[in-house]
Scaffold this motif. Structure first.
Motif, PDB file in Angstrom:
ATOM      1  N   ALA A 111      46.475 -43.496 -45.709  1.00 31.95           N
ATOM      2  CA  ALA A 111      47.300 -42.366 -46.314  1.00 31.95           C
ATOM      3  C   ALA A 111      47.222 -42.490 -48.102  1.00 31.95           C
ATOM      4  N   ARG A 112      46.875 -43.744 -48.507  1.00 33.08           N
ATOM      5  CA  ARG A 112      46.901 -44.002 -49.898  1.00 33.08           C
ATOM      6  C   ARG A 112      45.670 -44.518 -50.309  1.00 33.08           C
ATOM      7  N   PRO A 113      44.980 -44.207 -51.588  1.00 36.83           N
ATOM      8  CA  PRO A 113      43.946 -45.019 -52.113  1.00 36.83           C
ATOM      9  C   PRO A 113      44.185 -46.464 -52.151  1.00 36.83           C
ATOM     10  N   VAL A 114      43.048 -47.113 -51.930  1.00 35.36           N
ATOM     11  CA  VAL A 114      43.049 -48.706 -52.037  1.00 35.36           C
ATOM     12  C   VAL A 114      43.517 -48.984 -53.233  1.00 35.36           C
ATOM     13  N   ALA A 115      43.003 -48.522 -54.262  1.00 38.59           N
ATOM     14  CA  ALA A 115      43.338 -48.903 -55.512  1.00 38.59           C
ATOM     15  C   ALA A 115      44.884 -48.718 -55.926  1.00 38.59           C
ATOM     16  N   ASP A 116      45.442 -47.723 -55.487  1.00 38.05           N
ATOM     17  CA  ASP A 116      46.772 -47.427 -55.572  1.00 38.05           C
ATOM     18  C   ASP A 116      47.587 -48.665 -54.645  1.00 38.05           C
ATOM     19  N   VAL A 117      47.195 -48.765 -53.492  1.00 32.54           N
ATOM     20  CA  VAL A 117      47.865 -49.646 -52.651  1.00 32.54           C
ATOM     21  C   VAL A 117      47.791 -51.452 -53.320  1.00 32.54           C
ATOM     22  N   VAL A 118      46.546 -51.634 -53.721  1.00 32.83           N
ATOM     23  CA  VAL A 118      46.567 -52.687 -54.570  1.00 32.83           C
ATOM     24  C   VAL A 118      47.247 -52.815 -55.888  1.00 32.83           C
ATOM     25  N   HIS A 119      47.503 -51.931 -56.491  1.00 42.04           N
ATOM     26  CA  HIS A 119      48.120 -51.806 -57.689  1.00 42.04           C
ATOM     27  C   HIS A 119      49.643 -51.894 -57.464  1.00 42.04           C
ATOM     28  N   THR A 120      50.001 -51.475 -56.486  1.00 40.62           N
ATOM     29  CA  THR A 120      51.330 -51.471 -55.921  1.00 40.62           C
ATOM     30  C   THR A 120      51.943 -52.846 -55.459  1.00 40.62           C
ATOM     31  N   ALA A 121      50.918 -53.591 -54.828  1.00 42.68           N
ATOM     32  CA  ALA A 121      51.342 -54.879 -54.341  1.00 42.68           C
ATOM     33  C   ALA A 121      51.382 -55.759 -55.688  1.00 42.68           C
ATOM     34  N   ALA A 122      50.204 -55.560 -56.610  1.00 39.67           N
ATOM     35  CA  ALA A 122      50.156 -56.266 -57.965  1.00 39.67           C
ATOM     36  C   ALA A 122      51.540 -56.195 -58.650  1.00 39.67           C
ATOM     37  N   GLN A 123      52.024 -55.032 -58.664  1.00 40.82           N
ATOM     38  CA  GLN A 123      53.177 -54.822 -59.543  1.00 40.82           C
ATOM     39  C   GLN A 123      54.522 -55.590 -58.885  1.00 40.82           C
ATOM     40  N   ALA A 124      54.394 -55.886 -57.502  1.00 44.26           N
ATOM     41  CA  ALA A 124      55.397 -56.582 -56.997  1.00 44.26           C
ATOM     42  C   ALA A 124      55.165 -58.251 -56.768  1.00 44.26           C
ATOM     43  N   GLY A 125      54.094 -58.416 -57.444  1.00 47.36           N
ATOM     44  CA  GLY A 125      53.648 -59.979 -57.589  1.00 47.36           C
ATOM     45  C   GLY A 125      52.672 -60.511 -56.457  1.00 47.36           C
ATOM     46  N   TYR A 126      52.028 -59.608 -55.662  1.00 45.63           N
ATOM     47  CA  TYR A 126      51.308 -59.925 -54.672  1.00 45.63           C
ATOM     48  C   TYR A 126      49.616 -59.488 -54.918  1.00 45.63           C
TER      49      TYR A 126
END
Length: 144
Positions: A111-126
Motif C-alpha cells: 500500500a505504500r511506496p518502497v522509498a517511503d517504507v525504507v525511509h520509515t524503517a531508517a528513521q526507526a534505526g533499521y
C-alpha cells in the motif's frame, strides 16, 4: 527496552522479557507479536511463558516465529493478517527488531511506496536498503 515506532499502530523492539509485558500494557500497547523462534538463544524466554505473561497483563499475544535469514512469504502474510486483526497499538519483537521491521516492510509495500517504507524503517534505526529488490518485488506482487 528500546521501543521504535514505525507507524501510529505498530512499534518494534528487541527481545522482551516476561516482566516487560505489564510495562508494555501500562504504556498503552494492546497486542504483542513475537517474531523470534523458541530456542534461538539460551537466555530467551519461551513463547509460552511470554504468552501467559501477556494474558496476565491483558495483552493479546501472537507468535509468528521467523528464523533469521529465512523469512518466508507466508510469514509476511501472517504478520499482515495479525496487524489487521489485533487490537492496536501493537509491539512486535525479535532479537534486535530487524525481523519484525522487515515483516512490516514487506507487508507495507503493498500500500505504500518502497522509498517511503525504507525511509520509515531508517528513521526507526533499521537499514533496509539491501532488502529493496525484495521490497520492489513485493510491491509489484501486491499491485497485481
Amino acid at each position: 527496552m528500546p521501543i521504535k515506532r514505525l507507524t501510529d499502530t505498530l512499534s518494534v523492539a528487541p527481545q522482551i522479557s516476561e516482566g516487560d509485558l505489564a510495562a508494555l500494557a501500562a504504556q498503552g500497547f494492546r497486542s504483542v507479536i513475537n517474531n523470534r523462534p523458541d530456542g534461538e538463544a539460551g537466555d530467551q524466554p519461551a513463547s509460552a511463558v511470554l504468552a501467559a505473561a501477556a494474558a496476565r497483563a491483558g495483552l493479546v499475544y501472537r507468535d509468528i516465529p521467523v528464523i533469521s535469514g529465512q523469512l518466508q512469504d507466508a510469514q509476511v502474510a501472517a504478520f499482515g493478517k495479525a496487524l489487521a486483526e489485533l487490537p492496536a497499538p501493537v509491539l512486535a519483537f525479535c532479537r534486535t527488531g530487524t525481523r519484525s521491521t522487515t515483516l512490516w516492510a514487506l507487508d507495507a509495500v503493498r500500500a505504500r511506496p518502497v522509498a517511503d517504507v525504507v525511509h520509515t524503517a531508517a528513521q526507526a534505526g533499521y537499514d533496509l536498503d539491501a532488502l529493496r529488490p525484495r521490497l520492489e518485488q513485493a510491491r509489484q506482487a501486491g499491485r497485481s
